[in-house]
Design a protein around this motif. Structure first.
Motif, PDB file in Angstrom:
ATOM      1  N   GLU A  66       0.826  -1.206   0.000  1.00  0.00           N
ATOM      2  CA  GLU A  66       0.000   0.000   0.000  1.00  0.00           C
ATOM      3  C   GLU A  66       0.864   1.261   0.000  1.00  0.00           C
ATOM      4  OE1 GLU A  66      -2.940  -0.052   3.174  1.00  0.00           O
ATOM      5  OE2 GLU A  66      -3.201  -2.227   2.893  1.00  0.00           O
ATOM      6  N   PHE A  67       1.943   1.237   0.739  1.00  0.00           N
ATOM      7  CA  PHE A  67       2.836   2.390   0.837  1.00  0.00           C
ATOM      8  C   PHE A  67       3.689   2.536  -0.421  1.00  0.00           C
ATOM      9  CE2 PHE A  67       1.560   1.231   5.044  1.00  0.00           C
ATOM     10  CZ  PHE A  67       1.275   2.461   5.638  1.00  0.00           C
ATOM     11  N   MET A  68       4.083   1.406  -1.007  1.00  0.00           N
ATOM     12  CA  MET A  68       4.819   1.456  -2.274  1.00  0.00           C
ATOM     13  C   MET A  68       3.939   2.069  -3.366  1.00  0.00           C
ATOM     14  SD  MET A  68       7.981   0.432  -2.035  1.00  0.00           S
ATOM     15  CE  MET A  68       8.504  -0.070  -3.666  1.00  0.00           C
ATOM     16  N   GLU A  69       2.663   1.766  -3.334  1.00  0.00           N
ATOM     17  CA  GLU A  69       1.754   2.291  -4.339  1.00  0.00           C
ATOM     18  C   GLU A  69       1.452   3.778  -4.132  1.00  0.00           C
ATOM     19  OE1 GLU A  69       0.186   0.555  -7.206  1.00  0.00           O
ATOM     20  OE2 GLU A  69       2.147  -0.252  -6.674  1.00  0.00           O
ATOM     21  N   LYS A  70       1.307   4.190  -2.895  1.00  0.00           N
ATOM     22  CA  LYS A  70       0.876   5.559  -2.594  1.00  0.00           C
ATOM     23  C   LYS A  70       2.015   6.588  -2.669  1.00  0.00           C
ATOM     24  CE  LYS A  70      -1.651   8.286   0.787  1.00  0.00           C
ATOM     25  NZ  LYS A  70      -2.418   8.297   2.015  1.00  0.00           N
ATOM     26  N   TYR A  71       3.228   6.166  -2.329  1.00  0.00           N
ATOM     27  CA  TYR A  71       4.338   7.113  -2.211  1.00  0.00           C
ATOM     28  C   TYR A  71       5.400   6.852  -3.283  1.00  0.00           C
ATOM     29  CZ  TYR A  71       2.112   8.184   2.191  1.00  0.00           C
ATOM     30  OH  TYR A  71       1.201   8.553   3.140  1.00  0.00           O
ATOM     31  N   GLY A  72       6.125   7.885  -3.631  1.00  0.00           N
ATOM     32  CA  GLY A  72       7.080   7.816  -4.728  1.00  0.00           C
ATOM     33  C   GLY A  72       8.486   7.409  -4.374  1.00  0.00           C
ATOM     34  N   THR A  73       8.761   7.184  -3.085  1.00  0.00           N
ATOM     35  CA  THR A  73      10.130   6.854  -2.699  1.00  0.00           C
ATOM     36  C   THR A  73      10.156   5.689  -1.720  1.00  0.00           C
ATOM     37  OG1 THR A  73      10.180   8.418  -0.820  1.00  0.00           O
ATOM     38  CG2 THR A  73      10.880   9.271  -2.983  1.00  0.00           C
ATOM     39  N   PHE A  74      11.326   5.074  -1.614  1.00  0.00           N
ATOM     40  CA  PHE A  74      11.555   4.029  -0.627  1.00  0.00           C
ATOM     41  C   PHE A  74      13.039   4.012  -0.267  1.00  0.00           C
ATOM     42  CE2 PHE A  74      11.858   1.880  -4.750  1.00  0.00           C
ATOM     43  CZ  PHE A  74      12.987   1.090  -4.639  1.00  0.00           C
ATOM     44  N   THR A  75      13.327   3.401   0.865  1.00  0.00           N
ATOM     45  CA  THR A  75      14.723   3.216   1.266  1.00  0.00           C
ATOM     46  C   THR A  75      15.002   1.728   1.428  1.00  0.00           C
ATOM     47  OG1 THR A  75      14.264   3.404   3.650  1.00  0.00           O
ATOM     48  CG2 THR A  75      14.862   5.438   2.475  1.00  0.00           C
ATOM     49  N   LEU A  76      16.257   1.384   1.262  1.00  0.00           N
ATOM     50  CA  LEU A  76      16.757   0.043   1.540  1.00  0.00           C
ATOM     51  C   LEU A  76      17.816   0.201   2.610  1.00  0.00           C
ATOM     52  CD1 LEU A  76      16.987  -1.042  -2.157  1.00  0.00           C
ATOM     53  CD2 LEU A  76      15.312  -1.830  -0.477  1.00  0.00           C
ATOM     54  N   ASN A  77      17.680  -0.561   3.674  1.00  0.00           N
ATOM     55  CA  ASN A  77      18.521  -0.402   4.849  1.00  0.00           C
ATOM     56  C   ASN A  77      19.216  -1.717   5.161  1.00  0.00           C
ATOM     57  OD1 ASN A  77      17.344   2.360   6.147  1.00  0.00           O
ATOM     58  ND2 ASN A  77      15.726   1.206   5.158  1.00  0.00           N
ATOM     59  N   ALA A  78      20.539  -1.659   5.279  1.00  0.00           N
ATOM     60  CA  ALA A  78      21.331  -2.842   5.639  1.00  0.00           C
ATOM     61  C   ALA A  78      21.753  -2.715   7.099  1.00  0.00           C
ATOM     62  CB  ALA A  78      22.556  -2.955   4.740  1.00  0.00           C
ATOM     63  N   PHE A  79      21.813  -3.865   7.761  1.00  0.00           N
ATOM     64  CA  PHE A  79      22.124  -3.891   9.188  1.00  0.00           C
ATOM     65  C   PHE A  79      23.252  -4.874   9.473  1.00  0.00           C
ATOM     66  CE2 PHE A  79      17.855  -2.380   8.823  1.00  0.00           C
ATOM     67  CZ  PHE A  79      17.693  -1.459   9.849  1.00  0.00           C
ATOM     68  N   GLU A  80      23.973  -4.633  10.534  1.00  0.00           N
ATOM     69  CA  GLU A  80      25.000  -5.563  10.999  1.00  0.00           C
ATOM     70  C   GLU A  80      24.324  -6.853  11.466  1.00  0.00           C
ATOM     71  OE1 GLU A  80      28.278  -5.006  10.761  1.00  0.00           O
ATOM     72  OE2 GLU A  80      27.805  -3.076   9.813  1.00  0.00           O
ATOM     73  N   MET A 158       7.115  -5.746  -9.301  1.00  0.00           N
ATOM     74  CA  MET A 158       8.503  -5.293  -9.211  1.00  0.00           C
ATOM     75  C   MET A 158       8.547  -3.788  -9.427  1.00  0.00           C
ATOM     76  SD  MET A 158      10.321  -6.653 -12.649  1.00  0.00           S
ATOM     77  CE  MET A 158       9.552  -6.417 -14.230  1.00  0.00           C
ATOM     78  N   TYR A 159       9.421  -3.168  -8.666  1.00  0.00           N
ATOM     79  CA  TYR A 159       9.628  -1.724  -8.735  1.00  0.00           C
ATOM     80  C   TYR A 159      11.101  -1.456  -9.041  1.00  0.00           C
ATOM     81  CZ  TYR A 159       5.255  -1.498  -6.064  1.00  0.00           C
ATOM     82  OH  TYR A 159       3.964  -1.639  -5.625  1.00  0.00           O
ATOM     83  N   PHE A 160      11.338  -0.559  -9.967  1.00  0.00           N
ATOM     84  CA  PHE A 160      12.681  -0.054 -10.206  1.00  0.00           C
ATOM     85  C   PHE A 160      12.773   1.278  -9.474  1.00  0.00           C
ATOM     86  CE2 PHE A 160      12.409  -3.090 -13.500  1.00  0.00           C
ATOM     87  CZ  PHE A 160      13.657  -3.286 -14.075  1.00  0.00           C
ATOM     88  N   GLY A 161      13.749   1.399  -8.594  1.00  0.00           N
ATOM     89  CA  GLY A 161      13.963   2.646  -7.896  1.00  0.00           C
ATOM     90  C   GLY A 161      15.292   3.249  -8.280  1.00  0.00           C
ATOM     91  N   GLU A 162      15.257   4.461  -8.804  1.00  0.00           N
ATOM     92  CA  GLU A 162      16.509   5.159  -9.092  1.00  0.00           C
ATOM     93  C   GLU A 162      17.204   5.475  -7.773  1.00  0.00           C
ATOM     94  OE1 GLU A 162      18.294   9.289 -10.984  1.00  0.00           O
ATOM     95  OE2 GLU A 162      16.112   9.006 -10.929  1.00  0.00           O
ATOM     96  N   ILE A 163      18.466   5.116  -7.675  1.00  0.00           N
ATOM     97  CA  ILE A 163      19.229   5.420  -6.462  1.00  0.00           C
ATOM     98  C   ILE A 163      19.576   6.905  -6.501  1.00  0.00           C
ATOM     99  CG2 ILE A 163      21.327   4.961  -5.149  1.00  0.00           C
ATOM    100  CD1 ILE A 163      21.263   2.116  -6.424  1.00  0.00           C
ATOM    101  N   VAL A 164      19.062   7.654  -5.525  1.00  0.00           N
ATOM    102  CA  VAL A 164      19.296   9.092  -5.488  1.00  0.00           C
ATOM    103  C   VAL A 164      20.248   9.512  -4.372  1.00  0.00           C
ATOM    104  CG1 VAL A 164      17.151   9.664  -6.676  1.00  0.00           C
ATOM    105  CG2 VAL A 164      17.177   9.511  -4.168  1.00  0.00           C
TER     106      VAL A 164
END
Length: 169
Positions: A66-80, A158-164
């Motif tokens: 729902e959030f991927m559809e409604k909003y134009g951005t996302f983050t990818l977070n890596a953790f230890e 599937m979503y393609f996200g430009e890395i900004v």
């Protein structure tokens, strides 16, 4: 610890890491307090249309969809690795039914460029702006074994996200 910006042209990510080191996808708007998160173990990284991108897959049954559809951005977070128990909570519970982010002990915070939040505890943050989506079509699977990933016929989008922006602790 202070985050260091990484120039996009100097950033490299090996998506084979996703098998063992999940990323946390977060979509929505931090300022509005409207966002959700999930772990991902499928994805790709590369260059298309002269832009660096990360490709992610989200089932329509997931709350994060729902959030991927409604909003134009996302983050990818890596953790230890010490955060694996927290990521297990993020990956096994739905944000529809409670605050899994708080239960996991993670701290959402404003990202540098995009509206979607990142996490204070993340060792790497990849900020993306959506630029393309497409639903997977089971009729296009050339390998019949792929269908085994979809017993409920809930094929990913599937979503393609430009890395900004990219930053690391």
């Amino acid at each position: 610890m202070e985050r260091r910006d990484i120039p996009i042209d100097q950033f490299h990510y090996d998506p084979a890491q996703l098998r063992e080191h999940w990323l946390v996808l977060c979509a929505g708007d931090f300022e509005a307090g409207a966002f959700n998160t999930m772990t991902i173990s499928w994805g790709s990284y590369g260059q298309i249309w002269n832009k660096m991108f990360f490709q992610v897959f989200v089932r329509p049954t997931r709350y994060t969809f729902e959030f991927m559809e409604k909003y134009g951005t996302f983050t990818l977070n890596a953790f230890e690795p010490k955060y694996k128990p927290a990521l297990s909570i993020i990956g096994s519970k739905s944000g529809r039914n409670g605050n899994k982010i708080a239960e996991a002990g993670l701290t959402p915070m404003v990202s540098r460029v995009v509206a979607a939040p990142c996490f204070k505890e993340a060792s790497l943050v990849i900020e993306c702006r959506k630029m393309y989506w497409q639903d997977l079509e089971h009729a296009h699977f050339l390998d019949p074994s792929i269908e085994g990933n979809y017993p409920k016929k809930d094929y990913h989008r599937m979503y393609f996200g430009e890395i900004v922006h990219v930053s690391r602790v």
